[in-house]
Design a protein around this motif. Structure first.
Motif, short mmCIF file in Angstrom:
data_model
loop_
_atom_site.label_atom_id
_atom_site.label_comp_id
_atom_site.label_asym_id
_atom_site.label_seq_id
_atom_site.Cartn_x
_atom_site.Cartn_y
_atom_site.Cartn_z
N UNK A 114 0.84 -1.21 0.00
CA UNK A 114 0.00 0.00 0.00
C UNK A 114 0.87 1.26 0.00
N UNK A 115 1.96 1.22 0.75
CA UNK A 115 2.87 2.36 0.84
C UNK A 115 3.54 2.60 -0.52
N UNK A 116 3.96 1.52 -1.17
CA UNK A 116 4.56 1.64 -2.51
C UNK A 116 3.53 2.21 -3.47
N UNK A 117 2.30 1.69 -3.44
CA UNK A 117 1.25 2.16 -4.35
C UNK A 117 1.00 3.66 -4.16
N UNK A 118 0.95 4.10 -2.92
CA UNK A 118 0.77 5.53 -2.64
C UNK A 118 1.91 6.34 -3.27
N UNK A 119 3.13 5.86 -3.13
CA UNK A 119 4.27 6.58 -3.68
C UNK A 119 4.31 6.53 -5.21
N UNK A 120 3.85 5.43 -5.80
CA UNK A 120 3.76 5.38 -7.27
C UNK A 120 2.83 6.50 -7.76
N UNK A 121 1.69 6.64 -7.09
CA UNK A 121 0.74 7.70 -7.47
C UNK A 121 1.38 9.08 -7.34
N UNK A 122 2.16 9.29 -6.29
CA UNK A 122 2.81 10.58 -6.09
C UNK A 122 3.90 10.83 -7.13
N UNK A 123 4.72 9.81 -7.41
CA UNK A 123 5.81 9.98 -8.38
C UNK A 123 5.27 10.15 -9.80
N UNK A 124 4.13 9.56 -10.10
CA UNK A 124 3.54 9.74 -11.44
C UNK A 124 3.30 11.21 -11.73
N UNK A 125 3.00 11.97 -10.70
CA UNK A 125 2.75 13.41 -10.87
C UNK A 125 4.03 14.14 -11.29
N UNK A 126 5.19 13.57 -10.96
CA UNK A 126 6.47 14.22 -11.21
C UNK A 126 7.16 13.74 -12.49
N UNK A 127 6.81 12.59 -12.98
CA UNK A 127 7.48 11.99 -14.12
C UNK A 127 7.10 12.69 -15.42
N UNK A 128 8.11 13.05 -16.20
CA UNK A 128 7.88 13.64 -17.51
C UNK A 128 8.65 12.81 -18.53
N UNK A 129 7.93 12.08 -19.36
CA UNK A 129 8.57 11.22 -20.36
C UNK A 129 8.59 11.87 -21.74
N UNK A 130 8.25 13.17 -21.79
CA UNK A 130 8.22 13.86 -23.08
C UNK A 130 9.51 14.63 -23.37
N UNK A 131 10.37 14.72 -22.36
CA UNK A 131 11.62 15.46 -22.55
C UNK A 131 12.64 15.06 -21.49
N UNK A 171 18.23 15.06 1.63
CA UNK A 171 19.25 15.50 0.67
C UNK A 171 19.80 14.31 -0.10
N UNK A 172 20.09 13.21 0.62
CA UNK A 172 20.61 12.01 -0.02
C UNK A 172 19.58 11.42 -0.99
N UNK A 173 18.35 11.27 -0.52
CA UNK A 173 17.28 10.70 -1.34
C UNK A 173 16.96 11.63 -2.51
N UNK A 174 16.88 12.92 -2.23
CA UNK A 174 16.58 13.89 -3.28
C UNK A 174 17.62 13.88 -4.38
N UNK A 175 18.88 13.78 -3.98
CA UNK A 175 19.98 13.73 -4.95
C UNK A 175 19.83 12.51 -5.86
N UNK A 176 19.50 11.38 -5.27
CA UNK A 176 19.31 10.15 -6.06
C UNK A 176 18.07 10.22 -6.95
N UNK A 177 16.97 10.72 -6.39
CA UNK A 177 15.73 10.78 -7.17
C UNK A 177 15.80 11.78 -8.32
N UNK A 178 16.60 12.82 -8.16
CA UNK A 178 16.77 13.79 -9.25
C UNK A 178 17.38 13.13 -10.47
N UNK A 179 18.13 12.05 -10.25
CA UNK A 179 18.74 11.31 -11.35
C UNK A 179 17.71 10.48 -12.09
N UNK A 180 16.60 10.19 -11.42
CA UNK A 180 15.57 9.32 -11.99
C UNK A 180 14.41 10.14 -12.57
N UNK A 181 13.99 11.12 -11.82
CA UNK A 181 12.77 11.85 -12.21
C UNK A 181 13.11 13.20 -12.81
#
Length: 181
Positions: A114-131, A171-181
């Motif tokens: 459930x926690x993963x599913x919640x985060x998938x929904x949140x990350x979908x808002x941030x993902x841009x696959x058009x550029x 800061x650590x997580x944000x740095x890593x996630x910036x590489x993904x999203x």
């Protein structure tokens, strides 16, 4: 708005606290309503007055925390990404007993889902696959990857008794996630 009876709130909090303490001590399957009522120092019938069974109790606790975390994290929507993540990490820190128990407990494996599913929904808002770095990627795959990575690192942080402050971890997580999203 209807006035909330403080006795009801206290009773529900005692039930939830007793349940979480028991979850930290033993497997979910081995916890009984009698165990919960004994730990909360209330009658079994009182537990049933508030919850159908232990599955209902677990479900309500999970949904309450995910909703509260979402509200807490989104309350600062105008923050920079790292600052907002630190804000969310603070919520995890303030609710350490719940999250560490749920993520470490065999019996609460559905919480992780459930926690993963919640985060998938949140990350979908941030993902841009058009550029940019995700051009041509599948939005669902990127969100799934980011959510699982995020939940995995939260598990690690909690299981290791939060070796970094919420801000350092953000800061650590944000740095890593910036590489993904």
């Amino acid at each position: 708005m209807a006035k909330v009876d403080r006795r009801v709130v206290r009773t529900q909090e005692a039930i939830k606290k007793a349940f979480l303490e028991l979850m930290a001590e033993k497997n979910f399957d081995n916890i009984t309503i009698q165990d919960i009522s004994d730990r909360a120092n209330i009658n079994r019938a009182t537990v049933y007055l508030h919850y159908t069974d232990k599955f209902d109790l677990l479900d309500k606790i999970m949904e309450e925390h995910i909703s509260n975390m979402s509200d807490f994290c989104e309350s600062e929507a105008d923050m920079e990404w790292i600052e907002a993540t630190a804000h969310c990490m603070e919520y995890l820190e303030q609710n350490y007993l719940f999250f560490s128990t749920m993520l470490a407990s065999e019996g609460a494996r559905f919480f992780r889902t459930r926690f993963v599913q919640h985060n998938i929904e949140e990350f979908r808002k941030e993902v841009d696959v058009t550029q940019g770095k995700n051009l041509g990627q599948n939005e669902e795959v990127v969100a799934e990857f980011a959510a699982n990575a995020y939940v995995g690192i939260v598990e690690w942080w909690l299981k290791n008794k939060m070796p970094y402050s919420p801000k350092e971890m953000a800061e650590k997580v944000g740095d890593l996630l910036e590489r993904i999203i």
